[in-house]
Structures are given as structure tokens and as C-alpha cells.
Write an enzyme that holds these catalytic residues in place. Structure first.
Site, mmCIF file in Angstrom:
data_model
loop_
_atom_site.group_PDB
_atom_site.id
_atom_site.type_symbol
_atom_site.label_atom_id
_atom_site.label_comp_id
_atom_site.label_asym_id
_atom_site.label_seq_id
_atom_site.Cartn_x
_atom_site.Cartn_y
_atom_site.Cartn_z
ATOM 1 N N LYS A 158 0.820 -1.215 0.000
ATOM 2 C CA LYS A 158 0.000 0.000 0.000
ATOM 3 C C LYS A 158 0.852 1.263 0.000
ATOM 4 O O LYS A 158 0.475 2.267 -0.590
ATOM 5 C CB LYS A 158 -0.946 0.007 1.202
ATOM 6 C CG LYS A 158 -2.106 -0.963 1.035
ATOM 7 C CD LYS A 158 -3.222 -0.664 2.016
ATOM 8 C CE LYS A 158 -4.404 -1.581 1.757
ATOM 9 N NZ LYS A 158 -5.473 -1.442 2.723
ATOM 10 N N LYS A 205 -4.887 -8.978 -6.852
ATOM 11 C CA LYS A 205 -6.083 -9.201 -6.022
ATOM 12 C C LYS A 205 -7.237 -8.312 -6.483
ATOM 13 O O LYS A 205 -7.001 -7.160 -6.865
ATOM 14 C CB LYS A 205 -5.697 -8.834 -4.584
ATOM 15 C CG LYS A 205 -6.656 -9.214 -3.521
ATOM 16 C CD LYS A 205 -6.119 -8.799 -2.154
ATOM 17 C CE LYS A 205 -6.288 -7.317 -1.911
ATOM 18 N NZ LYS A 205 -6.067 -6.878 -0.535
ATOM 19 N N LYS A 252 -10.954 -2.785 -4.071
ATOM 20 C CA LYS A 252 -11.772 -1.578 -4.214
ATOM 21 C C LYS A 252 -10.967 -0.456 -4.855
ATOM 22 O O LYS A 252 -11.531 0.443 -5.476
ATOM 23 C CB LYS A 252 -12.193 -1.059 -2.828
ATOM 24 C CG LYS A 252 -13.067 -1.966 -2.030
ATOM 25 C CD LYS A 252 -13.186 -1.403 -0.591
ATOM 26 C CE LYS A 252 -13.561 -2.499 0.376
ATOM 27 N NZ LYS A 252 -13.169 -2.226 1.761
HETATM 28 P P1 TYM Z 1 -10.671 -5.024 3.852
HETATM 29 O O1 TYM Z 1 -11.668 -3.957 4.067
HETATM 30 O O2 TYM Z 1 -9.539 -4.769 2.932
HETATM 31 O O3 TYM Z 1 -11.375 -6.333 3.354
HETATM 32 C C1 TYM Z 1 -12.477 -6.867 4.074
HETATM 33 C C2 TYM Z 1 -12.460 -8.377 4.017
HETATM 34 O O4 TYM Z 1 -12.532 -8.814 2.661
HETATM 35 C C3 TYM Z 1 -11.437 -9.687 2.368
HETATM 36 N N1 TYM Z 1 -11.009 -9.452 0.985
HETATM 37 C C4 TYM Z 1 -10.842 -10.427 0.094
HETATM 38 N N2 TYM Z 1 -10.998 -11.759 0.188
HETATM 39 C C5 TYM Z 1 -10.761 -12.495 -0.928
HETATM 40 N N3 TYM Z 1 -10.365 -11.945 -2.121
HETATM 41 C C6 TYM Z 1 -10.204 -10.611 -2.246
HETATM 42 N N4 TYM Z 1 -9.846 -10.084 -3.408
HETATM 43 C C7 TYM Z 1 -10.435 -9.787 -1.109
HETATM 44 N N5 TYM Z 1 -10.365 -8.449 -0.880
HETATM 45 C C8 TYM Z 1 -10.718 -8.270 0.415
HETATM 46 C C9 TYM Z 1 -10.354 -9.302 3.359
HETATM 47 O O5 TYM Z 1 -9.454 -10.365 3.566
HETATM 48 C C10 TYM Z 1 -11.169 -8.967 4.598
HETATM 49 O O6 TYM Z 1 -11.481 -10.144 5.321
HETATM 50 N N6 TYM Z 1 -7.856 -4.851 7.927
HETATM 51 C C11 TYM Z 1 -9.110 -5.314 7.413
HETATM 52 C C12 TYM Z 1 -10.311 -4.804 8.186
HETATM 53 C C13 TYM Z 1 -10.232 -5.037 9.653
HETATM 54 C C14 TYM Z 1 -10.350 -6.302 10.301
HETATM 55 C C15 TYM Z 1 -10.195 -6.012 11.689
HETATM 56 C C16 TYM Z 1 -10.586 -7.596 9.831
HETATM 57 C C17 TYM Z 1 -10.014 -4.098 10.595
HETATM 58 N N7 TYM Z 1 -9.985 -4.664 11.820
HETATM 59 C C18 TYM Z 1 -10.259 -7.036 12.607
HETATM 60 C C19 TYM Z 1 -10.638 -8.615 10.798
HETATM 61 C C20 TYM Z 1 -10.470 -8.336 12.162
HETATM 62 C C21 TYM Z 1 -9.241 -4.844 5.978
HETATM 63 O O7 TYM Z 1 -8.699 -3.854 5.595
HETATM 64 O O8 TYM Z 1 -10.114 -5.540 5.255
#
Ligand code: TYM
Length: 333
Positions: free
Chosen positions: A113, A196, A199
Site C-alpha cells: 500500500k 487481487k 476496491k
Molecule cells: P478489507 O476492508 O480490505 O477487506 C475486508 C475483508 O474482505 C477480504 N477481501 C478479500 N478476500 C478475498 N479476495 C479478495 N480479493 C479480497 N479483498 C478483500 C479481506 O481479507 C477482509 O477479510 N484490515 C481489514 C479490516 C479489519 C479487520 C479487523 C478484519 C479491521 N480490523 C479485525 C478482521 C479483524 C481490511 O482492511 O479488510
């Protein structure tokens, strides 16, 4: 109520997409009958990358609507905004003092990132996995459903919890288990099978949004990159470089709840032209009802805000107990 507890979160930045759905939300829904679940809009995490305040507010409401539209029941689960539960930020500071700089420096997501100019990245982007650990540990969560890209952050969380237990109180934190989908742990971009689905990808053609219409889904699958070879078992052979083909087959297999072998058998010898038609139909069947419901939930923002308010109150009740215990354990008055 079982003592298994789930916490997971999604950053409210832009539209949720098929990767979020297959990687995380589908498991959120599946786990709600067995576990006590806390599902969070990680709005503080969303600040780690510059966002317009107006856009952030919209994304928070869209993400809340997407949770509900995908089938997360607000009566069974606690759905809330991270920023409304101040103990997350308090615990994050205490964990900042436990985590080691060397551990954070290994986080690959920060490297991706921040890109080539790390000096210009926000400190929040760097310490982001510590806040994520606080999100999990403040609820003493035992299970964390996430996509494969969050695995390393979960390992860090377990390291932090272990060090806290060693430094202060044996077995205080249970070590949380990541729950990662077996078959499509990482949904890839429709334009590049090595990237991947995300968004932040500039091309909207790279992803299926949960708000997409039938026409948009059909167009995106039509334009999805593939190769000219027919479908056969060599797609998943060890040295196969048919990444885009692998991605589309895995998406189909997950949505249809069929094994990869069954899908390969059923389409053996067919072209991607034929396969894409069936994949589009399946996506329309699964995603369009969600996008319709998102619209319905968004037509009553007052109700959405009320659901989040009730969730925040419940989350606060649990989180406050933990932060009081932790303050006592570390010697704060
Ligand atoms: P974020 O917002 O990037 O993504 C949310 C969830 O979606 C999953 N994900 C994917 N899974 C499969 N293929 C993809 N292309 C893909 N893109 C996203 C992510 O693995 C995630 O599960 N840091 C986290 C948010 C967060 C969090 C937490 C998660 C904050 N605190 C505590 C678990 C526990 C994040 O940025 O997810």
C-alpha cells in the site's frame, strides 16, 4: 451462548466487491448461527488513506447496508462502527507498546500500500495491524473470518497476544484462529489474474461490485481476461500459468457450491465463451438480489444509523469490561 466469539471487520472505503463477499461476508453469514458475532465497520482504518469526509460517510452507510443485504442479521449479531467504541483506540495504544518494530516492518500489505515512497505513507498505515489486533483482542475473539490477504495480520495479532500473556498474565488472551475460505481465499482481478480484486483498482472492470446491475455483471464477465485454450484439468496443474482461468473457475465453484473437480468435469472441453455465459447467470442470480436489498436499506438511512447505534452500545458493554481489566493488569490506576 457458546464461548466461541467472532470478530471481523471491513473498511468502509468504496463499494464492497465479490472478493469481500466470497473472502469474508459469506463466512460472516455462515457463522452467525453458531457463534456470538461482532461485525465491525473499520472506519478508523479507513482514515489511514486520505478520504473525503463526505465519501467516507456514504461508504459507512453503504457498507452497513451491504452487511444487512448479504444476510447478516442485526438482531443476532452486533453490527457497529469501530470509531464509536473508544476502547479500540485505547487498547491499540497499549498494544503499540507491546508490538515490536521488527514485526511491523515485515507486513507485506504495508509495503504494497505504501508503494515506493514509504516515507510519505501515514504512520497510521504502518501501525494499522496493531489497531486491527486491538479490534480482535478487545472482544477476546476466538475466531476471525477473513480473506487470505489478512492472514499475516492475524499472525501478528497472535504474536502480540502471546507477548502480552508472557509479559503480564498467563493465558489472559486466547489466541484467535483465522477462518479463511478453502477454495477462494483470494479472489483475483477480472483483468489480471495475478492481482487481487480490490476496491482501489482504477478499473471498475476488474471487479464485480455488490451494487452492480445485471447488465454491468454480464459486461464485466464478457470482458474478463481469459486464454484461448478450452477448459480442462491442466488449468490447476502445478506449473499452469492459466491464472485468469483458475480465478473464474474458482469463483464459479464457490458460488455454485461444487468442487473444482466437478466444475472441471462438467465443462471439460468447452470454451470460456460458453463458461462465461453460465458464470454470468450464476453471478446475476447471487449478486443482484443483494444489490436490490442494498438499495432498499439505503432508502432508510435513519434505520441504518439506528441499527449501528444499538450495535455500538452492545459492543461498548463488552469492550469496556476488557479495557478496565487490561488497565488493571498493566498497572494503570
Ligand atoms: P478489507 O476492508 O480490505 O477487506 C475486508 C475483508 O474482505 C477480504 N477481501 C478479500 N478476500 C478475498 N479476495 C479478495 N480479493 C479480497 N479483498 C478483500 C479481506 O481479507 C477482509 O477479510 N484490515 C481489514 C479490516 C479489519 C479487520 C479487523 C478484519 C479491521 N480490523 C479485525 C478482521 C479483524 C481490511 O482492511 O479488510
Amino acid at each position: 451462548m457458546s464461548n466461541k466469539r467472532v470478530l471481523s471487520g471491513i473498511q468502509p472505503t468504496g463499494n464492497l466487491h465479490l472478493g469481500n463477499y466470497l473472502g469474508a461476508i459469506k463466512n460472516f453469514v455462515a457463522m452467525q448461527n453458531e457463534f456470538q458475532c461482532f461485525y465491525m465497520l473499520a472506519d478508523l482504518h479507513a482514515l489511514t488513506i486520505k478520504t473525503q469526509p463526505k465519501n467516507l460517510k456514504e461508504s459507512i452507510l453503504n457498507t452497513a447496508a451491504s452487511f444487512l443485504a448479504a444476510g447478516i442479521d442485526s438482531k443476532k449479531n452486533v453490527i457497529f462502527c469501530q470509531s464509536k467504541v473508544s476502547s479500540h483506540a485505547e487498547l491499540s495504544w497499549i498494544l503499540n507498546c507491546i508490538a515490536r518494530i521488527g514485526w511491523l516492518s515485515r507486513m507485506t500489505q504495508f509495503k504494497e500500500k505504501a508503494g515506493s515512497n514509504k516515507e510519505k505513507a501515514s504512520v497510521g498505515l504502518y501501525t494499522y495491524p496493531i489497531l486491527m489486533s486491538a479490534d480482535i483482542l478487545i472482544y477476546k475473539a476466538t475466531h476471525v473470518p477473513v480473506g487470505d490477504d489478512q492472514k499475516q495480520h492475524l499472525e501478528l495479532c497472535r504474536d502480540i497476544a502471546t507477548k502480552f500473556n508472557t509479559d503480564y498474565e498467563n493465558n489472559y488472551f486466547a489466541l484467535p484462529e483465522p477462518i479463511i475460505p478453502k477454495f477462494v481465499a483470494r479472489v483475483m482481478s477480472l483483468r489480471d489474474g495475478c492481482k487481487k480484486m480490490s476496491k482501489s483498482d482504477e478499473s471498475d472492470l476488474s471487479r464485480i461490485n455488490l451494487t452492480d446491475t445485471k447488465d454491468q455483471i454480464v459486461q464485466k464477465i464478457k470482458k474478463a481476461k481469459t486464454d484461448s485454450d478450452p477448459i480442462n484439468e491442466n488449468i490447476f496443474e502445478k506449473n499452469s500459468k492459466r491464472y485468469e482461468a483458475q480465478n473464474l473457475i474458482k469463483i464459479y465453484s464457490n458460488l455454485k457450491s461444487e468442487t473444482l473437480d466437478t466444475v472441471l468435469n462438467n465443462f471439460n472441453g468447452k470454451t470460456f465463451y460458453d463458461f462465461k455465459k453460465e458464470l454470468s447467470e450464476l453471478l446475476v442470480e447471487k449478486i443482484c438480489p443483494i444489490s436490490e436489498k442494498i438499495k432498499q436499506y439505503r432508502s432508510d438511512d435513519k434505520e441504518l444509523i439506528n441499527i449501528l447505534k444499538i450495535g455500538s452500545e452492545k459492543a461498548n458493554d463488552t469492550a469496556e469490561k476488557t479495557i478496565l481489566e487490561i488497565k488493571k493488569i498493566v498497572g494503570l490506576l
